[in-house]
Design a protein around this motif. Sequence first.
Motif, PDB file in Angstrom:
ATOM      1  N   ASP A  40      59.637  44.891  38.701  1.00 34.64           N
ATOM      2  CA  ASP A  40      58.842  44.181  39.576  1.00 34.64           C
ATOM      3  C   ASP A  40      58.037  44.753  40.355  1.00 34.64           C
ATOM      4  OD1 ASP A  40      59.650  41.098  39.407  1.00 34.64           O
ATOM      5  OD2 ASP A  40      61.488  42.236  39.323  1.00 34.64           O
ATOM      6  N   TRP A  41      56.750  44.728  40.579  1.00 38.49           N
ATOM      7  CA  TRP A  41      55.946  45.360  41.555  1.00 38.49           C
ATOM      8  C   TRP A  41      55.183  44.532  42.267  1.00 38.49           C
ATOM      9  CZ3 TRP A  41      50.327  45.208  41.835  1.00 38.49           C
ATOM     10  CH2 TRP A  41      49.779  45.998  42.385  1.00 38.49           C
ATOM     11  N   ASP A  42      55.025  44.843  43.584  1.00 40.15           N
ATOM     12  CA  ASP A  42      54.545  44.053  44.769  1.00 40.15           C
ATOM     13  C   ASP A  42      53.770  44.810  45.796  1.00 40.15           C
ATOM     14  OD1 ASP A  42      54.516  43.211  47.599  1.00 40.15           O
ATOM     15  OD2 ASP A  42      55.029  41.442  46.416  1.00 40.15           O
ATOM     16  N   GLN A  43      52.521  44.862  45.976  1.00 31.14           N
ATOM     17  CA  GLN A  43      51.737  45.451  46.697  1.00 31.14           C
ATOM     18  C   GLN A  43      50.927  44.639  47.765  1.00 31.14           C
ATOM     19  OE1 GLN A  43      48.171  48.071  45.463  1.00 31.14           O
ATOM     20  NE2 GLN A  43      49.499  49.730  45.995  1.00 31.14           N
ATOM     21  N   LEU A  44      50.854  44.828  49.067  1.00 30.01           N
ATOM     22  CA  LEU A  44      50.500  44.073  50.035  1.00 30.01           C
ATOM     23  C   LEU A  44      49.538  44.936  50.983  1.00 30.01           C
ATOM     24  CD1 LEU A  44      50.384  41.421  51.779  1.00 30.01           C
ATOM     25  CD2 LEU A  44      52.048  42.559  53.144  1.00 30.01           C
TER      26      LEU A  44
END
Length: 882
Positions: free
Chosen positions: A267-271
């Motif tokens: 899982d990859w998450d960028q904000l």
Amino acid sequence: MSHGYYRSFTNIQYKKHAIAQAIILSLFFTPLWVSAASSETVAQQELDVEVMTVTAQKRVQNIMKVPVTVDSVSADTIKQSGSVMLNDIDKFIPGFDFSDGDVTQAGVTMRGVSSPNISVGGDPSTATFFDGVYLPRAAQNVLFSDMQRVEVLKGPQGTLFGKNAAMGVVNMIPNAPEDDTTGFIKGSFGSDNLQRIEGMFNVSLADNVYLRLNALSNQQDGYIKNVASSSLSDKNAGDAGEKDHQAARAALKWEISSRTDLQLSYDWDQLDQAPGAAIGLSPYAENPGEPFADTFANDVVNGNERRDMTAVTVKLNHEFNQQWSMMLLSSKRQWETYNRIDEDGTQNISRYLDTDNHEDSDIFYNELQVNYNSDNFHYVGGVTYSKEDVHQTTFITTTTDTAARLVSGQLNEQIAAGVRAEFATGVGVSPDDVPQETVDYLLALNGLPLEHIWDAEQWSTALNLMGVAGDIMDYLAYIGAVPAGTPLTPEIITLTGDATYDIVAQQLDIAEIFGPSYSNQMWSENFINNGEFTSYGIYSDFDFQLSDQWNVFFGLRHSKDEKDFSWQVSQTQFAQVRSGINNILFPARDQLWQSKSWSKTTGRLGTGYIINDDHMVFASVANGYKAGGFDSLNSPHSESSGEVLIDPETGKAIDVSFEPEESLNYELGYKGILFSEIRTTLSLFHTVLDDRQISKNSKPPGQNQALPTIVNEDMTIDGFELGMNWQMTQTLAAGFVTEVRNTDVETEAFYNDSGTLIEAGTAKTDTTTSYTLVADWLPNVSSGSAVVHFDYVFKENDRGLEIGNDDWVNSIPHYFDDTKLLNARISWINDSESLEIGVWGKNLLDNRYPGFVGGRTKDILGTGYTSVNKGLEAGVDIKYMF
């Protein structure tokens, strides 16, 4: 859910009424709290309606037969409501709320109990899981990219879910890879330049190996314009509500044998978006006292909210035989967050304050679970282990202009003390006998107190009143700056620049007194925290089927939490610019570690009785536990000197840990189908919560700045939750969910954000009610199929429970208004089920409400702020499926 359901809706013949009911129920009732989608469904023969399944007890069960209070939101609900995060779906679940503020500091509220999330030394009261893995604090809020369903369990769930489930559990379940080649791409476009792109692709790589890829990008401009024009930075913090969030997931599933499968996921998450906006309410704000204006001004330097997060998860399932099975799960998640926000709600350089929370954390979570299932007995047991390492730096930054204003306040105290003493001597009384009103009057006669030492007129008055003006002028005459005998005037102060300030700083030995040549520079004091947290758990849960109608279940878990935590406050970097400078907000502190452990055995006991195929009742009692912890901004150091506080009895640093939360919950419930067509769920509960950990902005004596501080409360909550889904006609369905709650709160004494001591006391709300109404209609169209969806949300305001608020908070416009929101979506899908087009609107009534309140600078800088929700939104979405 297959798109074949949509095609069936267009069959105007409706050859079989029961089948039509089943299809409509499966689509329209899934937006409600009982609508968990699953690959396995069970048909109720008498009604021919599709019954959804959940894994609330860590095994697949019919949601209408589970003897616990569990709600679920399906993928169809997520789609119909345009939901992308937890705060978008809470309206469908009674008793559940998720804050819609900053992503990295959001949190769950369950049955009125919220959790502080700013401190890395603490934990939430409601546990959040993603794909079976526990998510701490800043990792909780993730995008709904290819989500299968979200389950919400209310009441203590420590037995099966363990860590910090004192008030409940939120369980997000993504879709798993499957033996199929399918996919979609979807675009949503709407108000404030919304651009949301989502895609999914599932493929079989071999006979027993499947790959599923999905991604979601969510971008949107802000809805209130930030008009700040700051000399501190070329870039402002962005507009309120600006979004830029992306997430992706890759999952590979290998069916090793008919009894064993292995799944590996990444899982990859960028904000990277604007931080939460501080809508100023003070006289110095862009629109004083008007939170709903079209503009605001936040001059925070490089303000933004960022999170970079990745996770790797391995999940192994194995069936030993028809009764015994096991699941082994191991996951490593790591993230970095940055959240620099305005804390004054103005662009006034001499009232500037921002905070920037940097967190660098990782958690290694593991669980071994064993299941036994037979006709009359079910067992779930296992062990859990997690290790979390955290590092947090909280930057508290102001300007030199604001620092000089704070020094002005400190000088005012000295001047007032001198005036008091002089007056007391003149009238022959003790200084303690001089009324404060008299001192204030004498100061006002001389144009005091000081507003800012860089005001030349006020500064000259203060120096003359302090009796140091003569010495200053003698020195200036000595160095030839002015003729001898020249009186100190505002013009002399302006002419000599920093000279008078430097002289006073030397005479009073206060290096923090400095002149206006230092204007427009930054002043930062940093809190540095490190933590090492280890958690262990062992649990067993037993479910006995005593007869075809009656079952009894009970379970126990033993949990242990160990926490090592440190505090440190760095010296301001401005000391490198002007030697001798010390911190003015918080004294510098050397690093200090504390260690503590907590353990607790919790359990549950309950029973369910199936009256007939349409009705069942259940009852349970359970206790829950959340570990204690450490407040990252409240260290075992003196607030005035920064020295370590020593306990005289033990000779060690004073223990500043806060107590664990403990909950006890009694629940009665009913699930059934009334009048052959109204699916109904009802639960009544009584919850006692001891030592609830709540974060309040506090400014105790000797502390120059209000900071979030953990305060313990005791709560008693009584209420009921009701959900009803009614198939009104073949093409029209309606749903209703509601909660009604009474809450008593007993709070310990604490200082509020203005430094006022709030004595220990109690508060009690009147009965508060929240509900959501849902209506879905299938109009007859010539080709394809159409769905019209409406939902109306009402939440009664319960801010009467907030103890210790200043009058300025209670006077915020519409602060005590009830929330009323109307949302709608109309969609059409073609006959081949390859194309779907939707038109949607949110908050169609365009109602605006204030949200969280910031008052850390209200006392010292005269500033306070709030947030506001988004108004009317509208847009379209297009989805292509293959």
